[in-house]
Design an enzyme around this catalytic site. Structure first.
Site, PDB file in Angstrom:
ATOM      1  N   ASN A  20       0.425  -1.034  -0.253  1.00 59.49           N
ATOM      2  CA  ASN A  20      -0.244   0.344   0.084  1.00 59.49           C
ATOM      3  C   ASN A  20       1.015   0.937  -0.105  1.00 59.49           C
ATOM      4  OD1 ASN A  20      -1.725   1.974   0.188  1.00 59.49           O
ATOM      5  ND2 ASN A  20      -2.630   0.885   2.358  1.00 59.49           N
ATOM      6  N   ASN A  73       1.399   4.444 -11.121  1.00 57.92           N
ATOM      7  CA  ASN A  73       0.324   4.787 -12.144  1.00 57.92           C
ATOM      8  C   ASN A  73      -1.446   4.627 -10.676  1.00 57.92           C
ATOM      9  OD1 ASN A  73      -1.117   4.136 -13.926  1.00 57.92           O
ATOM     10  ND2 ASN A  73      -2.127   2.401 -12.790  1.00 57.92           N
ATOM     11  N   SER A 117      -3.430  13.695 -14.739  1.00 48.72           N
ATOM     12  CA  SER A 117      -4.599  13.747 -15.455  1.00 48.72           C
ATOM     13  C   SER A 117      -4.836  14.690 -16.487  1.00 48.72           C
ATOM     14  CB  SER A 117      -5.717  12.829 -14.786  1.00 48.72           C
ATOM     15  OG  SER A 117      -6.947  14.088 -15.146  1.00 48.72           O
ATOM     16  N   TYR A 177      -9.119  15.902  -6.462  1.00 46.81           N
ATOM     17  CA  TYR A 177      -8.897  14.753  -8.067  1.00 46.81           C
ATOM     18  C   TYR A 177      -7.535  15.597  -8.751  1.00 46.81           C
ATOM     19  CZ  TYR A 177      -8.329  11.882 -12.335  1.00 46.81           C
ATOM     20  OH  TYR A 177      -6.923  10.531 -13.092  1.00 46.81           O
ATOM     21  N   SER A 219      -4.720  17.390  -6.330  1.00 45.39           N
ATOM     22  CA  SER A 219      -3.748  16.507  -6.421  1.00 45.39           C
ATOM     23  C   SER A 219      -2.972  15.753  -7.546  1.00 45.39           C
ATOM     24  CB  SER A 219      -3.893  14.813  -6.386  1.00 45.39           C
ATOM     25  OG  SER A 219      -5.117  14.029  -6.570  1.00 45.39           O
ATOM     26  N   LYS A 220      -3.277  15.936  -8.561  1.00 46.60           N
ATOM     27  CA  LYS A 220      -2.910  15.884  -9.904  1.00 46.60           C
ATOM     28  C   LYS A 220      -2.039  16.884 -10.524  1.00 46.60           C
ATOM     29  CE  LYS A 220      -4.160  11.085 -11.176  1.00 46.60           C
ATOM     30  NZ  LYS A 220      -3.707  10.246 -11.130  1.00 46.60           N
TER      31      LYS A 220
HETATM   32  N1  LIG Z   1      -9.121   5.040 -16.746  1.00 48.48           N
HETATM   33  C1  LIG Z   1      -8.907   6.826 -16.660  1.00 48.48           C
HETATM   34  O1  LIG Z   1      -9.945   7.631 -17.749  1.00 48.48           O
HETATM   35  C2  LIG Z   1      -8.036   7.929 -16.248  1.00 48.48           C
HETATM   36  C3  LIG Z   1      -7.669   9.261 -16.886  1.00 48.48           C
HETATM   37  C4  LIG Z   1      -7.170  10.090 -16.488  1.00 48.48           C
HETATM   38  C5  LIG Z   1      -6.174   9.069 -15.501  1.00 48.48           C
HETATM   39  N2  LIG Z   1      -5.999   8.130 -15.325  1.00 48.48           N
HETATM   40  C6  LIG Z   1      -4.724   8.309 -14.250  1.00 48.48           C
HETATM   41  O2  LIG Z   1      -5.032   6.192 -14.712  1.00 48.48           O
HETATM   42  C7  LIG Z   1      -4.327   5.979 -13.186  1.00 48.48           C
HETATM   43  C8  LIG Z   1      -4.941   4.829 -13.151  1.00 48.48           C
HETATM   44  O3  LIG Z   1      -5.590   4.537 -14.247  1.00 48.48           O
HETATM   45  P1  LIG Z   1      -5.846   2.621 -13.821  1.00 48.48           P
HETATM   46  O4  LIG Z   1      -6.994   2.623 -15.433  1.00 48.48           O
HETATM   47  O5  LIG Z   1      -4.928   1.412 -13.800  1.00 48.48           O
HETATM   48  O6  LIG Z   1      -6.410   2.525 -12.924  1.00 48.48           O
HETATM   49  P2  LIG Z   1      -7.704   1.056 -11.731  1.00 48.48           P
HETATM   50  O7  LIG Z   1      -8.115   2.632 -10.811  1.00 48.48           O
HETATM   51  O8  LIG Z   1      -8.352   0.070 -12.817  1.00 48.48           O
HETATM   52  O9  LIG Z   1      -5.995  -0.208 -11.442  1.00 48.48           O
HETATM   53  C9  LIG Z   1      -5.495   0.870 -10.118  1.00 48.48           C
HETATM   54  C10 LIG Z   1      -4.456   0.197  -9.129  1.00 48.48           C
HETATM   55  O10 LIG Z   1      -3.883   0.587  -8.640  1.00 48.48           O
HETATM   56  C11 LIG Z   1      -4.675  -0.234  -7.055  1.00 48.48           C
HETATM   57  N3  LIG Z   1      -4.325   0.867  -6.293  1.00 48.48           N
HETATM   58  C12 LIG Z   1      -5.197   1.749  -6.101  1.00 48.48           C
HETATM   59  N4  LIG Z   1      -4.991   2.656  -4.155  1.00 48.48           N
HETATM   60  C13 LIG Z   1      -3.256   1.761  -4.256  1.00 48.48           C
HETATM   61  C14 LIG Z   1      -2.637   2.146  -3.359  1.00 48.48           C
HETATM   62  N5  LIG Z   1      -2.259   2.960  -2.096  1.00 48.48           N
HETATM   63  N6  LIG Z   1      -1.271   0.970  -2.505  1.00 48.48           N
HETATM   64  C15 LIG Z   1      -1.017   0.577  -3.811  1.00 48.48           C
HETATM   65  N7  LIG Z   1      -2.404   0.045  -4.815  1.00 48.48           N
HETATM   66  C16 LIG Z   1      -3.221   0.532  -5.020  1.00 48.48           C
HETATM   67  C17 LIG Z   1      -5.697  -1.092  -6.971  1.00 48.48           C
HETATM   68  O11 LIG Z   1      -6.475  -1.939  -6.765  1.00 48.48           O
HETATM   69  C18 LIG Z   1      -5.768  -1.017  -8.680  1.00 48.48           C
HETATM   70  O12 LIG Z   1      -5.235  -2.809  -8.703  1.00 48.48           O
HETATM   71  C19 LIG Z   1      -4.943   7.173 -12.121  1.00 48.48           C
HETATM   72  O13 LIG Z   1      -3.897   7.675 -11.761  1.00 48.48           O
HETATM   73  C20 LIG Z   1      -5.778   7.656 -13.282  1.00 48.48           C
HETATM   74  O14 LIG Z   1      -5.496   8.727 -12.487  1.00 48.48           O
HETATM   75  C21 LIG Z   1      -7.047   7.768 -15.500  1.00 48.48           C
END
Ligand SMILES: NC(=O)c1ccc[n+]([C@@H]2O[C@H](COP(=O)([O-])OP(=O)(O)OC[C@H]3O[C@@H](n4cnc5c(N)ncnc54)[C@H](O)[C@@H]3O)[C@@H](O)[C@H]2O)c1
Length: 266
Positions: A70, A97, A150, A162, A165-166
């Site tokens: 975590n 990520n 993002s 959000y 933080s970004k």
């Molecule tokens: N999907 C979109 O449309 C979009 C758009 C802009 C930005 N983003 C950014 O993309 C990133 C994530 O995309 P994704 O599709 O992989 O998301 P997702 O939520 O499907 O996967 C993220 C993973 O991170 C893990 N996680 C969350 N908190 C955690 C922690 N404290 N410690 C360890 N693991 C943790 C979760 O268990 C999950 O498996 C984020 O930074 C998000 O802000 C996504």
């Protein structure tokens, strides 16, 4: 597939994903990096989901390991890096990520708990992972860090914690990139726009109480580029480029991967 990351070791934080119809960013990045020859350490607090990513990589005959952590906990982040160095003796690439937005509201309705939760996952965790990886990369004299931000950081959005933080992720990227440029460490960020991923589609349709189909239609119509929303592979290919030696002269870039959405502010 290819060898754009041959002999490299990568850590992907958030290498699992939420459940849904499509692939998430962290999983797509992990699979693509492994396909291109990297040994990938798949870090996630949801170890079952990281394990699913590993199975997909195994099926392609590529190399990865999983690690439960975590990133909101500093000690977990120290252990991620220690484990990777113990196993592989090097860390060439770090992808930060993890990002969450659940519970975000307009400012006057936002609770302190949700503010802290979003900032801890989106920004504090990145501070911790960088804190422990940078001395290793400094010793190596090379490294590439890719922070997933993002376009919410630069575009209007109702998501207060959000967005802010970004913006912090973008600032952290600039600050570290300048500090570590002379050490040979490149630090860049990607700002995805609207993507068809579980985080965005399943997550937001739930939060807004609308159907996935309506949300997809709405978001497709808001993307300037023909074809509508992108997907996780678009983020992954951008990350692959930034991680590879092809991007050896690129640092401190905040790259939109958004079909032109962020250009609308110009
Ligand atoms: N999907 C979109 O449309 C979009 C758009 C802009 C930005 N983003 C950014 O993309 C990133 C994530 O995309 P994704 O599709 O992989 O998301 P997702 O939520 O499907 O996967 C993220 C993973 O991170 C893990 N996680 C969350 N908190 C955690 C922690 N404290 N410690 C360890 N693991 C943790 C979760 O268990 C999950 O498996 C984020 O930074 C998000 O802000 C996504």
């Amino acid at each position: 597939m290819g060898d754009r990351l041959k002999d490299k070791v990568a850590i992907v934080i958030g290498a699992g994903q939420q459940s849904g119809d499509t692939i998430g960013n962290g999983r797509a990045i992990s699979i693509l990096f492994a396909r291109e020859g990297a040994k990938v350490m798949l870090v996630d607090q949801n170890i079952d989901s990281a394990q699913e990513t590993k199975l997909m990589i195994d099926k392609e005959g590529k190399e990865s390991i999983t690690f439960k952590a975590n990133i909101v906990k500093e000690e977990d982040c120290r252990q991620i890096v220690e484990k990777c160095v113990d196993l592989y003796g090097q860390v060439d690439i770090l992808v930060n990520n993890v990002g969450i937005g659940e519970g975000d509201k307009s400012l006057v309705n936002l609770s302190e708990d949700i503010w802290d939760k979003i900032f801890n996952a989106n920004l504090k965790g990145m501070f911790f992972t960088c804190k422990y990886i940078l001395p290793v990369m400094e010793k190596q004299g090379n490294g590439s860090i890719i922070n997933i931000s993002s376009i919410a950081a630069v575009c209007a959005t109702p998501l207060v914690a959000y967005k802010i933080s970004k913006s912090g992720v973008n600032s952290l990227t600039h600050q570290l990139a300048m500090k570590y440029a002379k050490k040979g460490i490149r630090i860049n960020a990607i700002m995805p726009g609207y993507l068809n991923t579980p985080m965005a589609i399943e997550g937001i349709s739930r939060a807004r109480g609308i159907s996935k189909e309506d949300l997809i239609k709405e978001r497709d119509s808001l993307v300037p580029l023909k074809g509508g929303m992108g997907n996780a592979w678009d983020t992954a290919y951008a990350a692959l480029f930034l991680a590879s030696d092809e991007a050896k002269f690129i640092t401190s870039v905040i790259l939109p991967v958004d079909g032109g959405q962020s250009a609308r502010i110009g």
